[in-house]
Design a protein around this motif. Structure first.
Motif, mmCIF file in Angstrom:
data_model
loop_
_atom_site.group_PDB
_atom_site.id
_atom_site.type_symbol
_atom_site.label_atom_id
_atom_site.label_comp_id
_atom_site.label_asym_id
_atom_site.label_seq_id
_atom_site.Cartn_x
_atom_site.Cartn_y
_atom_site.Cartn_z
ATOM 1 N N GLU A 200 15.940 -7.155 -1.239
ATOM 2 C CA GLU A 200 17.188 -7.351 -1.458
ATOM 3 C C GLU A 200 18.185 -6.086 -1.193
ATOM 4 O O GLU A 200 19.475 -6.145 -0.453
ATOM 5 N N ARG A 201 17.514 -5.032 -1.771
ATOM 6 C CA ARG A 201 18.461 -3.769 -1.509
ATOM 7 C C ARG A 201 18.172 -3.079 -0.102
ATOM 8 O O ARG A 201 19.189 -2.450 0.134
ATOM 9 N N ALA B 83 3.307 -15.920 -9.300
ATOM 10 C CA ALA B 83 2.667 -14.705 -9.372
ATOM 11 C C ALA B 83 3.376 -13.526 -8.250
ATOM 12 O O ALA B 83 2.992 -12.444 -8.705
ATOM 13 N N PHE B 84 4.245 -13.903 -7.598
ATOM 14 C CA PHE B 84 4.562 -13.174 -6.457
ATOM 15 C C PHE B 84 5.493 -11.934 -7.081
ATOM 16 O O PHE B 84 6.371 -12.225 -7.998
ATOM 17 N N PRO B 85 5.114 -10.789 -6.760
ATOM 18 C CA PRO B 85 5.624 -9.396 -7.276
ATOM 19 C C PRO B 85 7.245 -9.509 -7.256
ATOM 20 O O PRO B 85 7.979 -9.366 -5.824
ATOM 21 N N ALA B 86 8.024 -9.388 -8.441
ATOM 22 C CA ALA B 86 9.473 -9.007 -8.363
ATOM 23 C C ALA B 86 9.940 -8.060 -7.665
ATOM 24 O O ALA B 86 11.025 -8.080 -7.072
ATOM 25 N N ASP B 87 9.235 -6.973 -7.829
ATOM 26 C CA ASP B 87 9.789 -5.581 -7.235
ATOM 27 C C ASP B 87 9.724 -5.776 -5.775
ATOM 28 O O ASP B 87 10.612 -4.985 -5.038
ATOM 29 N N THR C 255 20.846 -18.543 8.501
ATOM 30 C CA THR C 255 21.057 -17.454 7.406
ATOM 31 C C THR C 255 22.414 -16.725 7.486
ATOM 32 O O THR C 255 22.608 -16.307 8.544
ATOM 33 N N ALA C 256 23.024 -17.006 6.565
ATOM 34 C CA ALA C 256 24.374 -16.124 6.483
ATOM 35 C C ALA C 256 24.719 -15.877 5.172
ATOM 36 O O ALA C 256 24.323 -16.267 4.023
ATOM 37 N N ASN C 257 26.164 -15.243 5.289
ATOM 38 C CA ASN C 257 26.771 -14.693 3.894
ATOM 39 C C ASN C 257 25.844 -14.037 3.045
ATOM 40 O O ASN C 257 25.595 -14.176 1.734
ATOM 41 N N GLY C 258 25.003 -12.952 3.725
ATOM 42 C CA GLY C 258 24.376 -12.073 2.977
ATOM 43 C C GLY C 258 22.941 -12.559 2.652
ATOM 44 O O GLY C 258 22.328 -11.818 1.813
ATOM 45 N N GLY C 259 22.722 -13.762 3.020
ATOM 46 C CA GLY C 259 21.322 -14.232 2.929
ATOM 47 C C GLY C 259 20.220 -13.432 3.450
ATOM 48 O O GLY C 259 20.480 -12.924 4.524
ATOM 49 N N TRP C 260 18.980 -13.695 2.984
ATOM 50 C CA TRP C 260 18.003 -13.039 3.901
ATOM 51 C C TRP C 260 16.648 -13.838 3.633
ATOM 52 O O TRP C 260 16.657 -14.675 2.708
ATOM 53 N N ARG C 261 15.606 -13.653 4.431
ATOM 54 C CA ARG C 261 14.255 -14.283 4.417
ATOM 55 C C ARG C 261 13.264 -13.226 4.362
ATOM 56 O O ARG C 261 13.381 -12.265 5.397
#
Length: 293
Positions: free
Chosen positions: A74-75, A64-68, A255-261
């Motif tokens: 990500e942005r 159920a986690f909101p995609a927005d 966390t590398a190559n554009g990854g995020w957490r």
């Protein structure tokens, strides 16, 4: 005694036996700001009482986690951290200021409220762990105040194996790689956990070997270190103040190559200052970095 342990430790790595070429050095123990009674759960058949870490699966939150919210993270090019001290019994996640960083990124009010309510659920689960983990109700050990932080991370934090100087830490990774935990049944884990923050002579003797193992994790990490849980699960990590020698040995993932957490962290309020002071990973003789997990 130490030399007898090396062959067993090297066999755990799965690689050809190679002597650890690390100069053993005695590590000075930082004294705590004030003495604190360790939490020692009574013996119980429950897994939470016996294990150094516990994963609480939450597939319903993941589904159920909101995609927005994920799209907004990500942005967003810059990292952020929102942090607040909350009441553990009646937490109000609005104090975190989540909407201040996500509403402007196009997240809906409904999505932000979903995340705020979930933060409050994690805080309550954190407190309940203290009450129920020993198999009996022990409210005197449950914290009244907690420090909560929600972070968007785009960089690799300190990835050296370590033990947190807290009674208990709760981690929820909403997106990205999860916290990596050392196999608690391994000999490597026993050495590192036993050497952590214990003033006994046996623990002091183990410190040089513990430092050597943490600096040479590549010898055994493929077999003994792995991510725990899935996205949105709660990972409870027992710290040095829970019970001597029974803490979870873990590290932050790379966390590398554009990854995020997107990571939520909950700590007992009284332990936070000491956690920040004592959670230092020695990278080399001249450089230190603070561990966030």
């Amino acid at each position: 005694m130490l030399s007898a342990l090396y062959p067993k430790l090297l066999l755990l790595s799965g690689d050809a036996p190679t002597m650890l070429s690390v100069a053993a050095r005695r590590t000075a123990l930082l004294p705590p700001k004030r003495m604190r009674k360790r939490i020692t759960p009574a013996s119980s058949s429950s897994s939470s009482a016996k294990n150094a870490f516990v994963v609480k699966p939450r597939p319903e939150v993941r589904d159920a986690f909101p995609a927005d919210i994920l799209r907004a993270c990500e942005r967003k090019s810059a990292e952020f951290e929102v942090r607040a001290e909350l009441d553990a019994l009646d937490p109000d996640a609005r104090l975190l200021g989540i909407r201040d960083v996500l509403l402007e990124e196009g997240c809906s009010e409904r999505s932000i409220q979903f995340l705020e309510r979930d933060v409050e659920k994690v805080v309550k689960e954190y407190r309940n762990f203290f009450v129920n983990s020993s198999g009996e109700r022990r409210r005197e050990n449950a914290p009244e105040r907690v420090v909560v932080s929600l972070s968007l991370l785009r960089r690799t934090l300190c990835t050296k194996l370590h033990v947190d100087y807290v009674p208990l830490r709760a981690m929820t990774t909403y997106y990205g790689r999860k916290t990596e935990v050392l196999d608690e049944h391994s000999l490597v884990n026993k050495v590192i956990a036993s050497a952590a923050r214990d003033a006994s002579m046996s623990s002091r003797v183990l410190l040089p070997l513990s430092d050597a193992l943490k600096s040479n994790a590549k010898l055994f990490e493929k077999n003994l270190v792995e991510e725990k849980g899935e996205s949105c699960d709660i990972l409870f990590l027992k710290g040095e103040m829970w019970e001597s020698g029974k803490a979870s040995v873990h590290r932050s993932p790379e966390t590398a190559n554009g990854g995020w957490r997107l990571v939520l962290r909950v700590d007992e309020c009284d332990a936070v200052n000491e956690a920040e002071e004592h959670q230092k990973c020695l990278v080399d003789d001249d450089e230190e970095c603070g561990c966030e997990e």
